[in-house]
Design an enzyme around this catalytic site. Sequence first.
Site, PDB file in Angstrom:
ATOM      1  N   ARG A  53       0.827  -1.217   0.000  1.00  0.00           N
ATOM      2  CA  ARG A  53       0.000   0.000   0.000  1.00  0.00           C
ATOM      3  C   ARG A  53       0.857   1.260   0.000  1.00  0.00           C
ATOM      4  O   ARG A  53       0.476   2.284   0.570  1.00  0.00           O
ATOM      5  CB  ARG A  53      -0.976   0.035   1.164  1.00  0.00           C
ATOM      6  CG  ARG A  53      -1.754  -1.254   1.366  1.00  0.00           C
ATOM      7  CD  ARG A  53      -2.439  -1.724   0.115  1.00  0.00           C
ATOM      8  NE  ARG A  53      -3.122  -3.010   0.322  1.00  0.00           N
ATOM      9  CZ  ARG A  53      -3.728  -3.664  -0.660  1.00  0.00           C
ATOM     10  NH1 ARG A  53      -3.712  -3.207  -1.902  1.00  0.00           N
ATOM     11  NH2 ARG A  53      -4.339  -4.802  -0.418  1.00  0.00           N
ATOM     12  N   ASN A  69       2.625  -7.610   7.807  1.00  0.00           N
ATOM     13  CA  ASN A  69       2.686  -8.927   7.169  1.00  0.00           C
ATOM     14  C   ASN A  69       4.171  -9.265   7.123  1.00  0.00           C
ATOM     15  O   ASN A  69       4.837  -9.099   6.115  1.00  0.00           O
ATOM     16  CB  ASN A  69       2.073  -8.884   5.772  1.00  0.00           C
ATOM     17  CG  ASN A  69       0.583  -8.570   5.856  1.00  0.00           C
ATOM     18  OD1 ASN A  69      -0.130  -9.082   6.712  1.00  0.00           O
ATOM     19  ND2 ASN A  69       0.109  -7.692   4.976  1.00  0.00           N
ATOM     20  N   LYS A  90       0.679  -8.637  14.013  1.00  0.00           N
ATOM     21  CA  LYS A  90      -0.578  -8.952  13.322  1.00  0.00           C
ATOM     22  C   LYS A  90      -0.705 -10.467  13.380  1.00  0.00           C
ATOM     23  O   LYS A  90       0.094 -11.182  12.771  1.00  0.00           O
ATOM     24  CB  LYS A  90      -0.505  -8.476  11.867  1.00  0.00           C
ATOM     25  CG  LYS A  90      -1.663  -8.924  10.984  1.00  0.00           C
ATOM     26  CD  LYS A  90      -1.572  -8.303   9.587  1.00  0.00           C
ATOM     27  CE  LYS A  90      -2.697  -8.758   8.685  1.00  0.00           C
ATOM     28  NZ  LYS A  90      -2.652  -8.105   7.354  1.00  0.00           N
ATOM     29  N   GLU A 139      -5.972 -12.286   8.224  1.00  0.00           N
ATOM     30  CA  GLU A 139      -5.638 -12.355   6.800  1.00  0.00           C
ATOM     31  C   GLU A 139      -4.513 -13.361   6.526  1.00  0.00           C
ATOM     32  O   GLU A 139      -3.557 -13.064   5.817  1.00  0.00           O
ATOM     33  CB  GLU A 139      -5.262 -10.963   6.272  1.00  0.00           C
ATOM     34  CG  GLU A 139      -6.415  -9.981   6.394  1.00  0.00           C
ATOM     35  CD  GLU A 139      -6.156  -8.638   5.714  1.00  0.00           C
ATOM     36  OE1 GLU A 139      -4.995  -8.194   5.735  1.00  0.00           O
ATOM     37  OE2 GLU A 139      -7.113  -8.052   5.196  1.00  0.00           O
ATOM     38  N   ARG A 198      -2.299  -6.022  17.301  1.00  0.00           N
ATOM     39  CA  ARG A 198      -3.340  -5.415  16.461  1.00  0.00           C
ATOM     40  C   ARG A 198      -4.690  -6.122  16.629  1.00  0.00           C
ATOM     41  O   ARG A 198      -4.752  -7.352  16.735  1.00  0.00           O
ATOM     42  CB  ARG A 198      -2.933  -5.435  14.988  1.00  0.00           C
ATOM     43  CG  ARG A 198      -1.734  -4.570  14.727  1.00  0.00           C
ATOM     44  CD  ARG A 198      -1.324  -4.635  13.279  1.00  0.00           C
ATOM     45  NE  ARG A 198      -2.057  -3.731  12.424  1.00  0.00           N
ATOM     46  CZ  ARG A 198      -2.556  -4.061  11.237  1.00  0.00           C
ATOM     47  NH1 ARG A 198      -2.479  -5.289  10.781  1.00  0.00           N
ATOM     48  NH2 ARG A 198      -3.171  -3.156  10.500  1.00  0.00           N
ATOM     49  N   ARG A 258     -18.596  -8.637   9.184  1.00  0.00           N
ATOM     50  CA  ARG A 258     -17.168  -8.470   9.463  1.00  0.00           C
ATOM     51  C   ARG A 258     -16.931  -7.346  10.473  1.00  0.00           C
ATOM     52  O   ARG A 258     -15.990  -7.407  11.268  1.00  0.00           O
ATOM     53  CB  ARG A 258     -16.435  -8.175   8.150  1.00  0.00           C
ATOM     54  CG  ARG A 258     -15.003  -7.772   8.372  1.00  0.00           C
ATOM     55  CD  ARG A 258     -14.260  -7.668   7.065  1.00  0.00           C
ATOM     56  NE  ARG A 258     -13.043  -6.890   7.245  1.00  0.00           N
ATOM     57  CZ  ARG A 258     -12.261  -6.505   6.251  1.00  0.00           C
ATOM     58  NH1 ARG A 258     -12.558  -6.825   5.010  1.00  0.00           N
ATOM     59  NH2 ARG A 258     -11.174  -5.805   6.489  1.00  0.00           N
ATOM     60  N   ASP A 286     -12.062  -1.151   7.488  1.00  0.00           N
ATOM     61  CA  ASP A 286     -10.688  -1.075   6.984  1.00  0.00           C
ATOM     62  C   ASP A 286     -10.373   0.257   6.308  1.00  0.00           C
ATOM     63  O   ASP A 286     -10.295   0.304   5.086  1.00  0.00           O
ATOM     64  CB  ASP A 286     -10.478  -2.229   5.992  1.00  0.00           C
ATOM     65  CG  ASP A 286      -9.014  -2.500   5.749  1.00  0.00           C
ATOM     66  OD1 ASP A 286      -8.181  -1.855   6.396  1.00  0.00           O
ATOM     67  OD2 ASP A 286      -8.716  -3.366   4.911  1.00  0.00           O
ATOM     68  N   GLU A 346      -4.722   4.166   0.740  1.00  0.00           N
ATOM     69  CA  GLU A 346      -5.140   2.963   0.030  1.00  0.00           C
ATOM     70  C   GLU A 346      -6.550   3.097  -0.531  1.00  0.00           C
ATOM     71  O   GLU A 346      -6.826   2.674  -1.645  1.00  0.00           O
ATOM     72  CB  GLU A 346      -5.057   1.777   1.009  1.00  0.00           C
ATOM     73  CG  GLU A 346      -5.534   0.468   0.433  1.00  0.00           C
ATOM     74  CD  GLU A 346      -5.416  -0.675   1.448  1.00  0.00           C
ATOM     75  OE1 GLU A 346      -4.905  -0.440   2.565  1.00  0.00           O
ATOM     76  OE2 GLU A 346      -5.844  -1.789   1.116  1.00  0.00           O
ATOM     77  N   HIS A 380     -16.168   0.073   1.073  1.00  0.00           N
ATOM     78  CA  HIS A 380     -15.496  -1.100   0.543  1.00  0.00           C
ATOM     79  C   HIS A 380     -15.995  -1.501  -0.842  1.00  0.00           C
ATOM     80  O   HIS A 380     -16.271  -2.672  -1.104  1.00  0.00           O
ATOM     81  CB  HIS A 380     -15.674  -2.279   1.518  1.00  0.00           C
ATOM     82  CG  HIS A 380     -14.438  -3.123   1.610  1.00  0.00           C
ATOM     83  ND1 HIS A 380     -13.957  -3.838   0.548  1.00  0.00           N
ATOM     84  CD2 HIS A 380     -13.570  -3.355   2.634  1.00  0.00           C
ATOM     85  CE1 HIS A 380     -12.854  -4.483   0.910  1.00  0.00           C
ATOM     86  NE2 HIS A 380     -12.591  -4.189   2.173  1.00  0.00           N
TER      87      HIS A 380
END
Length: 724
Positions: free
Chosen positions: A186, A228, A305, A309, A342, A359, A388, A416, A544
């Site tokens: 991002r 990540n 994290k 995901e 997180r 969600r 998000d 993003e 979204h």
Amino acid sequence: MLARLCCWLLTLFAMFTSLALAPAARAEDGYQAWLRYAHLQGTALQDASAHATALIVMDKGPSAKAAQAELQRGFAGMMGKPLPLATALRDGAIVLATPGASPRPLPASPADLGDEGYAIRTVTMAGKTVTLITANHEIGLLYGAFDLLRLAATGADLAHLDQRSTPKLKLRLLNHWDNLDGTVERGYAGFSIWDWWHLPDWKDPRYSDYARLNASIGINGTVLNNVNAKADSLTAPYIAKAAALASVLRPYGIKVYLSAKWSAPIEIGHLKDADPLDPQVAAWWAAKANEIYAAIPDFGGFLVKANSEGQPGPQDYHRTHADGANMLAAALKPHGGVVIWRAFVYAAGAQKDPRLDDRAKQAYDDFKPLDGQFADNVMVQVKNGAIDFQPREPFHPLFGAMPKTPLMMEFQITKEYLGQSTHLTYLGPLFEETLRSDTMVNGPGSTVAKVIEGKLDNHKLTGMAGIANIGTDRNWSGSTFNQADWYAYGRFAWNPESSAQTVAREWADQTFTTDPRVVAPIVSMMMGSREAAVDYMTPLGLAHLMGTGHHYGPAPWVSDLGRPEWNPAYYHKADAQGIGFDRTMSGSEAIAQYAPPVAKALSSLATTPEREWLWFHHVGWDQKMASGETLWDAMVHHYDHGVAYVAAMQTTWNSLRPSIDQQRFDQTQTYLAIQHREAQWWRDASIAYFQSISKRPLPAGSAAPEHRLDWYKALTFPYAPGRG
Ligand code: BDP
């Protein structure tokens, strides 16, 4: 109507201001961002010359040296002559001292300045009138120095200074989503500024400029790598690289942190599992912490994290987030480090009752029951909203719901979902809106700002994180106006009760000129720009609807992705009757996660703000709005307004051509043209799609989309940036 009036005023304003403007500035590439120290004119120059006659720095440490260098650099730029160092007091001198370093008693400090605060005052010392910057610690002197420079650069009266400032949050962090291969998840401003390959030997001079820019807005920590994460960043060679960066950032009061990959004990430690209750795993992390602190004595801690995901986490071993966080916290505790865990999670697994599937509820469902179970050096980092980083989200229901746990705010500075590199969508109003939202947990006034300041529940550990928008682009952030988001983030992290407008003005003063004929239209453009993006992308509470994966451009029609909550159609739920996600007690019941007075207001359309209607309710196409128009007509008008606002920004910007240097003018002009084209695309594609469902005609005066729906659906962007 109001929206149109607004656009019209902006245009008129622009025409008016174009009549008499200051001479064109010299070419600039944006590298200096807001620390340009442009030559002052007129009384501002006289003022600086009278109140920056010499510099006396009584402390000798690295942060005092950094303060000294910055003051000399800044005043030399602004005055066009050097600011000499001195030891003897003289009129007009700037004096920097912590109490310990001063040979004589300093005038009593007006209040407790804490660890990082400072005071700047015009005082008389030994018969001389000086500007005295005091702080308990050297880092406060550096923050004070930057503030004095800001005051001078924005044209404040330097003759009678009497101010003090202490940060309201303890941890003010950037989160870099930077990968070890140099890409940035991002990231829309080039590659990572961390040259991992050549570290620790080569320390790019850019690192100290990065540190200066951050220190100038009070950032005091940076997470170097992507959430990540790769386990490699915890190996010895990468710890040495992080240590090299820490050595550059340290004088500027910036600590380094690392994102820790949960499965590191398996991947690089060769253990069989990463179960937080396995003593071997805990021992591995404790040894790893010792190794890191041996190289980086002031290491900040780990950001994690987990079970989100596809990332591994303690739930893989049927343990909770608290089990995981506490195990890491124990490893860091002897060294004074913190774990930032997180709350951005959304687990797989459909609800038994599909009506309840939402969600937006999942972070609360996972974390609320753990309140009170976290160790005292753990913070839970919560995104501003429950989905998000959308153009608009109501505040996350976890704020106020975990009184026994210090919650850290997570904002996304990189855009993003708000136009990525090119759109001018100033984020100050988004930060302000979230932070001023009232959770009502302890009655009115229990704002999100107060929650994260620890004021409601007496937490000492407080903080904010911003996903950085920094990259190798010469101007750091991909565009001049994206720098404003970085700047604003720092100012809001220092004081969550800041005003977006004041911050915008202050930024524009330093970034362009203090001429109000230039600054006023720029600030006015900025202030409405985020709302415009909401209008042309996701009006009235939609969210979204962006293209799959890259999140570039509209794709509200997508409904065939592997998991329900990956699909835009899951979020808007448009059907023949209406549109919007019913989160009331007749829908997913998400409103029950808010304090009762908030939940009550959100349970009915009449008491839900219109801007959040479709976030909380499924609303009939013909539902009447306060303006008297139907929901469908209002939606179309919002899309129209968003596009018109961008056109008005173009007019304003064009009118400023004589006063802005060519390079920054040209890029902004081009980017605004891109933004206009993309706003139109968002509007047209969204209307084409939603009209295929609503079957309503467009309101009078609104043009039909340029293409048929299939044309928009056929667009693909395999190389859109930012996927890391
Ligand atoms: C989403 C981003 C994804 C991040 C994720 C996160 O699309 O790239 O990894 O957030 O915050 O917004 O972890």
